[in-house]
Design an enzyme around this catalytic site. Structure first.
Site, PDB file in Angstrom:
ATOM      1  N   ILE A  19      -4.530   7.183  -5.048  1.00  0.00           N
ATOM      2  CA  ILE A  19      -3.573   5.904  -5.047  1.00  0.00           C
ATOM      3  C   ILE A  19      -3.639   4.787  -6.475  1.00  0.00           C
ATOM      4  O   ILE A  19      -3.068   4.663  -7.130  1.00  0.00           O
ATOM      5  CB  ILE A  19      -3.646   5.388  -4.094  1.00  0.00           C
ATOM      6  CG1 ILE A  19      -2.105   4.218  -3.868  1.00  0.00           C
ATOM      7  CG2 ILE A  19      -4.722   4.156  -3.763  1.00  0.00           C
ATOM      8  CD1 ILE A  19      -0.957   4.898  -3.890  1.00  0.00           C
ATOM      9  N   GLY A  40     -12.117   1.425   1.777  1.00  0.00           N
ATOM     10  CA  GLY A  40     -10.900   2.410   1.738  1.00  0.00           C
ATOM     11  C   GLY A  40     -10.102   2.266   0.452  1.00  0.00           C
ATOM     12  O   GLY A  40     -10.414   1.763  -0.621  1.00  0.00           O
ATOM     13  N   VAL A  41      -8.713   2.272   0.607  1.00  0.00           N
ATOM     14  CA  VAL A  41      -7.755   2.064  -0.291  1.00  0.00           C
ATOM     15  C   VAL A  41      -7.874   0.804  -1.052  1.00  0.00           C
ATOM     16  O   VAL A  41      -7.884   0.520  -2.230  1.00  0.00           O
ATOM     17  CB  VAL A  41      -6.431   2.527   0.286  1.00  0.00           C
ATOM     18  CG1 VAL A  41      -5.418   1.781  -0.860  1.00  0.00           C
ATOM     19  CG2 VAL A  41      -6.308   3.785   0.677  1.00  0.00           C
ATOM     20  N   ASP A  42      -7.971  -0.355  -0.161  1.00  0.00           N
ATOM     21  CA  ASP A  42      -8.209  -1.484  -0.532  1.00  0.00           C
ATOM     22  C   ASP A  42      -9.312  -1.893  -1.552  1.00  0.00           C
ATOM     23  O   ASP A  42      -9.319  -2.477  -2.498  1.00  0.00           O
ATOM     24  CB  ASP A  42      -8.384  -2.527   0.687  1.00  0.00           C
ATOM     25  CG  ASP A  42      -7.896  -3.870   0.520  1.00  0.00           C
ATOM     26  OD1 ASP A  42      -7.272  -4.300  -0.295  1.00  0.00           O
ATOM     27  OD2 ASP A  42      -8.530  -4.562   1.140  1.00  0.00           O
ATOM     28  N   GLY A 127      -7.000   5.412   8.013  1.00  0.00           N
ATOM     29  CA  GLY A 127      -8.430   5.435   7.678  1.00  0.00           C
ATOM     30  C   GLY A 127      -9.141   4.524   8.769  1.00  0.00           C
ATOM     31  O   GLY A 127      -9.139   4.724  10.014  1.00  0.00           O
TER      32      GLY A 127
HETATM   33  P1  ADP Z   1      -6.513   1.455   6.890  1.00  0.00           P
HETATM   34  O1  ADP Z   1      -7.364   0.361   6.897  1.00  0.00           O
HETATM   35  O2  ADP Z   1      -4.947   1.007   6.780  1.00  0.00           O
HETATM   36  O3  ADP Z   1      -6.662   2.622   7.883  1.00  0.00           O
HETATM   37  P2  ADP Z   1      -7.836   2.833   4.742  1.00  0.00           P
HETATM   38  O4  ADP Z   1      -7.922   2.448   3.257  1.00  0.00           O
HETATM   39  O5  ADP Z   1      -9.198   2.925   5.568  1.00  0.00           O
HETATM   40  O6  ADP Z   1      -6.626   2.016   5.407  1.00  0.00           O
HETATM   41  O7  ADP Z   1      -7.281   4.315   5.022  1.00  0.00           O
HETATM   42  C1  ADP Z   1      -6.027   4.765   4.790  1.00  0.00           C
HETATM   43  C2  ADP Z   1      -5.853   6.031   4.304  1.00  0.00           C
HETATM   44  O8  ADP Z   1      -6.202   6.094   2.926  1.00  0.00           O
HETATM   45  C3  ADP Z   1      -6.948   7.071   4.867  1.00  0.00           C
HETATM   46  O9  ADP Z   1      -6.247   8.316   5.160  1.00  0.00           O
HETATM   47  C4  ADP Z   1      -7.950   7.403   3.734  1.00  0.00           C
HETATM   48  O10 ADP Z   1      -8.325   8.644   3.720  1.00  0.00           O
HETATM   49  C5  ADP Z   1      -6.904   7.240   2.564  1.00  0.00           C
HETATM   50  N1  ADP Z   1      -7.674   6.848   1.312  1.00  0.00           N
HETATM   51  C6  ADP Z   1      -8.951   6.400   0.963  1.00  0.00           C
HETATM   52  N2  ADP Z   1      -9.083   6.289  -0.394  1.00  0.00           N
HETATM   53  C7  ADP Z   1      -7.985   6.579  -1.009  1.00  0.00           C
HETATM   54  C8  ADP Z   1      -7.599   6.619  -2.294  1.00  0.00           C
HETATM   55  N3  ADP Z   1      -8.260   6.030  -3.465  1.00  0.00           N
HETATM   56  N4  ADP Z   1      -6.371   6.927  -2.362  1.00  0.00           N
HETATM   57  C9  ADP Z   1      -5.495   7.369  -1.502  1.00  0.00           C
HETATM   58  N5  ADP Z   1      -5.996   7.566  -0.502  1.00  0.00           N
HETATM   59  C10 ADP Z   1      -6.987   6.958   0.134  1.00  0.00           C
END
Ligand code: ADP
Length: 188
Positions: A19, A40-42, A127
């Site tokens: 992302i 994770g994404v954050d 995630g």
């Molecule tokens: P949440 O706390 O909402 O579950 P996460 O960030 O832990 O959010 O994960 C949300 C999804 O994003 C998961 O399916 C994870 O595998 C995925 N993810 C993790 N890193 C990235 C990235 N750099 N780009 C896109 N998706 C990602």
């Protein structure tokens, strides 16, 4: 590798990727209610985008589950980060589906208010928040497709799936949705 369906001048697209690398006008962050950088994404968005994103988020303060707020995107290619708070999955019977749909819908509303034509989402809640991919995917795609039908903007919504398992779960959900709606899935 990707797949898309078209609705007149609109596109709903799936790709496998990161992302933080997207050049859509906005990217959506899988945020938490306190808008404090997590994993994770954050974590990836704050690391790559730099400290200005967290500084702006701190001024906003909080964002309830199912809602979404906007900051700039620091050093990322996108112009905006839309911070969406998906639900923590408990048992699937605690309002999670409505809250997940709301997180997507509210993010799309923020994009429409900013008159953006393109936005990229990660798979919210699947995630750390534990939402099963096979349950989350049809909710995400169904909500996005309804929004695209009912609103002129955004015109491109890209789901960016991290890894093959997530991509395959969303591809299956897209095929099921397209079959119900009489749309073609183009793979590329
Ligand atoms: P949440 O706390 O909402 O579950 P996460 O960030 O832990 O959010 O994960 C949300 C999804 O994003 C998961 O399916 C994870 O595998 C995925 N993810 C993790 N890193 C990235 C990235 N750099 N780009 C896109 N998706 C990602």
């Amino acid at each position: 590798m990707g797949a898309r369906v078209r609705l007149e001048d609109k596109v709903l697209e799936l790709i496998q990727g990161d992302i933080t690398e997207q050049d859509t006008e906005a990217i959506v962050n899988a945020a938490n209610e306190r808008l404090i950088p997590g994993g994770g994404v954050d974590g990836a968005i704050h690391r790559k985008g730099g400290p200005s994103i967290a500084e702006e988020a701190r001024k906003i303060g909080r964002c309830p589950t199912g809602q979404a707020v906007v900051t700039g995107a620091g050093r990322l290619k996108a112009r905006y980060v839309i911070h969406a708070v998906g639900p923590i999955y408990r048992d699937g019977k605690s309002g999670e589906a409505d809250l997940l749909a709301s997180a997507y819908r509210e993010s799309l509303k923020r994009a429409a208010e900013l008159k953006l034509s393109s936005v990229a989402f990660p798979s919210l809640s699947t995630g750390a928040y534990g939402y099963p991919l096979e349950e989350a995917a049809p909710i995400a795609l169904g909500t996005i497709l309804s929004f695209l039908r009912e609103n002129p903007l955004p015109r491109l919504v890209r789901m960016v799936l991290w890894g093959d398992r997530a991509y395959q779960a969303y591809l299956q959900a897209l095929r099921d949705l397209a079959a119900r709606e009489g749309l073609q899935v183009e793979e590329f």
